[in-house]
Design a protein around this motif. Structure first.
Motif, PDB file in Angstrom:
ATOM      1  N   GLY A   1       5.091   2.245  -3.940  1.00 57.10           N
ATOM      2  CA  GLY A   1       4.418   3.099  -4.902  1.00 57.10           C
ATOM      3  C   GLY A   1       5.346   3.366  -6.061  1.00 57.10           C
ATOM      4  O   GLY A   1       6.525   2.988  -6.041  1.00 57.10           O
TER       5      GLY A   1
ATOM      6  N   GLN B   1       8.213   4.896  -4.728  1.00 56.08           N
ATOM      7  CA  GLN B   1       8.614   4.351  -3.433  1.00 56.08           C
ATOM      8  C   GLN B   1       8.811   2.839  -3.555  1.00 56.08           C
ATOM      9  O   GLN B   1       7.924   2.060  -3.257  1.00 56.08           O
ATOM     10  CB  GLN B   1       7.554   4.663  -2.373  1.00 56.08           C
ATOM     11  CG  GLN B   1       7.931   4.209  -0.969  1.00 56.08           C
ATOM     12  CD  GLN B   1       6.830   4.507   0.048  1.00 56.08           C
ATOM     13  OE1 GLN B   1       5.652   4.600  -0.301  1.00 56.08           O
ATOM     14  NE2 GLN B   1       7.203   4.657   1.295  1.00 56.08           N
TER      15      GLN B   1
ATOM     16  N   THR C   1       0.855  -1.171   0.000  1.00 48.85           N
ATOM     17  CA  THR C   1       0.000   0.000   0.000  1.00 48.85           C
ATOM     18  C   THR C   1       0.894   1.225   0.000  1.00 48.85           C
ATOM     19  O   THR C   1       2.096   1.137   0.269  1.00 48.85           O
ATOM     20  CB  THR C   1      -0.929   0.007   1.222  1.00 48.85           C
ATOM     21  OG1 THR C   1      -1.766   1.171   1.172  1.00 48.85           O
ATOM     22  CG2 THR C   1      -0.124   0.033   2.516  1.00 48.85           C
ATOM     23  N   ARG C   2       0.315   2.375  -0.290  1.00 50.47           N
ATOM     24  CA  ARG C   2       1.107   3.608  -0.317  1.00 50.47           C
ATOM     25  C   ARG C   2       1.134   4.321   1.031  1.00 50.47           C
ATOM     26  O   ARG C   2       1.973   5.193   1.233  1.00 50.47           O
ATOM     27  CB  ARG C   2       0.541   4.564  -1.374  1.00 50.47           C
ATOM     28  CG  ARG C   2       0.602   4.039  -2.793  1.00 50.47           C
ATOM     29  CD  ARG C   2       0.223   5.131  -3.775  1.00 50.47           C
ATOM     30  NE  ARG C   2       0.154   4.642  -5.143  1.00 50.47           N
ATOM     31  CZ  ARG C   2       0.205   5.421  -6.221  1.00 50.47           C
ATOM     32  NH1 ARG C   2       0.325   6.727  -6.087  1.00 50.47           N
ATOM     33  NH2 ARG C   2       0.121   4.910  -7.436  1.00 50.47           N
ATOM     34  N   THR C   3       0.201   4.002   1.933  1.00 49.94           N
ATOM     35  CA  THR C   3       0.064   4.805   3.146  1.00 49.94           C
ATOM     36  C   THR C   3       0.219   3.970   4.407  1.00 49.94           C
ATOM     37  O   THR C   3      -0.235   2.819   4.464  1.00 49.94           O
ATOM     38  CB  THR C   3      -1.312   5.486   3.184  1.00 49.94           C
ATOM     39  OG1 THR C   3      -2.343   4.497   3.349  1.00 49.94           O
ATOM     40  CG2 THR C   3      -1.568   6.267   1.902  1.00 49.94           C
TER      41      THR C   3
END
Length: 299
Positions: free
Chosen positions: A60, A63, A40-42
């Motif tokens: 990401g 990332q 996930t990104r968060t």
């Protein structure tokens, strides 16, 4: 739940892009002894994933995995639902294609693509052997991403399979939900049909394919009946006992870019390979069964 003969031997599934469809697959497999990890990104979503029993990793387009060797180590299966980026190709392969190719004991790698790669056929049927005639930028990026993933199989022996998905619906993302939120529309474009698939059938088809891998192949994961968006909304309204929204003329500028892209192409997608070759039995052969089941489950 999968029948025992259709249950892939438990392993470790690593999912790039832990979204709606991936979550359903994880929920299907984990009771059968699978270990599931995902990206996930968060940090906020990572915490929710961890609470649900999924090992989270941040990833990401800008990332990469902080420690790809540790994250991907022990993975027996890889799934990517990450869409390609504008002008930069597939972000998973750009960052970690070489890492995926080095995974020892990898039994299956799936890439979730779209039936949009077929482009416009004027309403004619297509299957997995049909030429790819995508015209829009989103479709063309998917064609390129598919080729990049399949090159891992041809060049390095990574057991890649491509899954082409149409419009995805299910609890929280259906015509029923759109009617309740006031966002449902009935667009009048005569003769225009969409393919669909319930999210539970995506999970079931992927699980069966993981049990019966065929590296280097493509599979359309679609239901039995292409239908117009207006008909689906009208049926959902009947189930809810409400008036459907009025028909509105097809005006591309009045639609979101995603919706407009659906209406740009007109095709019907065959699922013979899914149903007859793979032997998957659809839980929801058409939108009618899927929407009725959602309402019934709500009580």
């Amino acid at each position: 739940m999968l029948a025992p003969s259709n249950d892939p031997a438990p392993g470790r599934l690593f999912i790039f892009g832990f979204g709606y469809s991936a979550g359903w697959l994880a929920d299907l497999l984990r009771p059968h002894g699978w270990r599931v990890a995902g990206t996930t990104r968060t940090p906020e979503k990572a915490a929710r994933m961890r609470a649900a029993g999924v090992e989270p990793f941040l990833f990401g387009p800008d990332q990469p995995l902080a420690d790809a060797t540790a994250a991907l180590g022990g993975a027996t299966h890889i799934l990517s639902s990450v869409p390609p980026e504008v002008g930069s190709g597939d972000p998973v392969l750009a960052a970690h294609g070489a890492d995926i190719a080095r995974i020892a004991g990898l039994r299956w790698a799936g890439y979730l693509s779209t039936t949009g790669v077929y482009g416009d056929t004027g309403g004619d049927w297509v299957d997995e052997t049909s030429p790819l005639k995508a015209r829009g930028e989103r479709g063309l990026r998917r064609v390129t991403a598919e080729a990049e993933w399949l090159s891992l199989w041809r060049d390095q022996g990574v057991p890649v399979q491509i899954y082409r998905l149409p419009g995805i619906y299910g609890p929280g993302r259906s015509a029923i939900d759109a009617l309740r939120s006031g966002t449902a529309r009935r667009v009048d474009k005569p003769g225009h049909l969409f393919g669909r698939i319930h999210v539970a059938d995506i999970a079931g088809a992927l699980a069966l394919s993981m049990a019966k891998p065929e590296p280097g192949t493509v599979l359309n994961v679609v239901d039995n009946e292409p239908a117009s968006g207006a008909d689906v909304v009208e049926y959902a309204a009947r189930l809810l006992g409400v008036e459907p929204p009025p028909l509105m003329p097809f005006t591309p500028g009045a639609l979101s870019p995603m919706a407009a892209s659906f209406y740009a192409d007109n095709r019907k997608v065959r699922n013979d390979r899914l149903v007859r070759h793979l032997g998957y039995r659809l839980l929801y052969p058409t939108y009618r069964e899927g929407l009725a089941a959602q309402l019934a489950a709500e009580g």
